[in-house]
Design an enzyme around this catalytic site. Structure first.
Site, PDB file in Angstrom:
ATOM      1  N   GLY A  37     -67.021 -80.891  60.550  1.00 43.01           N
ATOM      2  CA  GLY A  37     -65.640 -80.461  60.367  1.00 43.01           C
ATOM      3  C   GLY A  37     -65.287 -79.192  61.115  1.00 43.01           C
ATOM      4  CG  ASN A  47     -67.839 -89.233  54.745  1.00 45.87           C
ATOM      5  OD1 ASN A  47     -67.180 -89.566  53.759  1.00 45.87           O
ATOM      6  ND2 ASN A  47     -68.571 -88.126  54.778  1.00 45.87           N
ATOM      7  CD  GLU A  88     -68.219 -82.403  53.324  1.00 47.81           C
ATOM      8  OE1 GLU A  88     -67.773 -83.423  52.789  1.00 47.81           O
ATOM      9  OE2 GLU A  88     -68.005 -82.119  54.530  1.00 47.81           O
ATOM     10  CD  GLU A 111     -73.162 -86.187  58.360  1.00 47.53           C
ATOM     11  OE1 GLU A 111     -72.248 -86.719  59.002  1.00 47.53           O
ATOM     12  OE2 GLU A 111     -73.049 -85.835  57.185  1.00 47.53           O
ATOM     13  CB  SER A 128     -67.483 -82.110  65.438  1.00 50.07           C
ATOM     14  OG  SER A 128     -67.110 -81.171  64.427  1.00 50.07           O
ATOM     15  CE  LYS A 171     -66.567 -85.324  55.881  1.00 50.71           C
ATOM     16  NZ  LYS A 171     -67.044 -84.026  56.305  1.00 50.71           N
ATOM     17  CG  HIS A 175     -71.951 -85.599  53.117  1.00 48.85           C
ATOM     18  ND1 HIS A 175     -71.375 -84.353  53.164  1.00 48.85           N
ATOM     19  CD2 HIS A 175     -71.600 -86.224  54.265  1.00 48.85           C
ATOM     20  CE1 HIS A 175     -70.685 -84.241  54.292  1.00 48.85           C
ATOM     21  NE2 HIS A 175     -70.804 -85.366  54.981  1.00 48.85           N
TER      22      HIS A 175
END
Ligand code: PGA
Length: 245
Positions: free
Chosen positions: A168, A9, A93, A162, A207, A11, A91
């Site tokens: 991150g 991904n 985000e 996730e 991560s 992003k 996701h």
């Protein structure tokens, strides 16, 4: 036996040059596991063109609408038209910054499935939810609406667990934490369809790096990874793929 899948991904990172460089590396050194790469929308066509046999391409999001007056949106039909095979849906985000809820997420899954795309449904709890002991409640809730509304079509999903606190942050879930969550996710499918629960792939994301990939991927219910930051470095990403045997 569920074949391992490693997904990249990107992003909102990248350029034409980076797309050429990362996909060139994957073509020159084809990974042995299944690999899916998710570049930003503008680089999808270039990525599809450059992806070798070993790699397939996906989008990071899709519209919940089939077509129409939705400025800025990209439809599932357009993604399929450009040769995308996969799409990320829900996701964290998107859930956090764009307020996507489970009903909207399910509508996106439906549009993707209608066009023959393979959606990766992302689920995961925040740190506050984990600390309150609510991780499983959150996972069950995020899965309930899609599983209920999709019915038998849920067989075409891939799930990515996730945990938001691991994305991150450099703070990876331990292999045991990942295994527990993956087994729980599988149990949510088992309640509806025992065979499907054995077949559905559940990826870990948050991560993932070369140093922890083998440990995570060796867990019985971890079927690969959804990799963010570490997917932007070809050597690091290839090392993660090599851990997925
Ligand atoms: P990360 O991102 O690997 O940079 O933590 C994973 C993701 O958000 O898919």
């Amino acid at each position: 036996m569920r074949p391992k899948l490693v997904a990249a991904n990107w992003k909102m990172h990248g350029s034409r040059a980076m797309t050429a460089q990362l996909l060139g590396a994957l073509r020159d050194r084809p990974p042995r596991c299944e690999v899916a790469v998710f570049p930003p929308f503008p680089y999808l066509a270039q990525a599809v063109e450059l992806a070798g046999q070993a790699v397939s391409i996906g989008a990071q999001d899709v519209s919940a609408h089939a077509q129409g007056a939705y400025t800025g949106e990209v439809s599932a039909a357009m993604l399929a038209d450009f040769g995308a095979r996969w799409v990320l849906v829900g996701h964290s985000e998107r859930r956090q910054y764009h307020h996507e809820d489970d009903v909207l997420v399910t509508a996106k899954l439906e549009r993707a499935l209608e066009q023959g795309l393979s959606p990766i449904l992302c689920v995961g709890e925040t740190l506050a939810e984990r600390e309150r002991g609510e991780a499983e409640v959150v996972l069950a809730r995020q899965l309930a609406t899609p599983l209920h509304l999709l019915g038998e079509r849920a067989a075409d999903l891939t799930i990515a667990y996730e945990p938001v606190w691991a994305i991150g942050t450099g703070r990876t879930a331990t292999a045991a934490q990942a295994q527990d969550a993956h087994a729980f996710i599988r149990s949510q499918f088992a309640a509806r369809d025992a065979k499907l629960s054995r077949l559905i792939r559940v990826l870990y994301g948050g991560s993932v790096k070369a140093a922890n990939a083998a440990d995570l991927f060796s867990q019985p219910d971890v079927d690969g990874g959804l990799v963010g930051g570490a997917a932007l470095d070809a050597d690091e990403f290839l090392a993660i793929c090599a851990a997925a045997r």
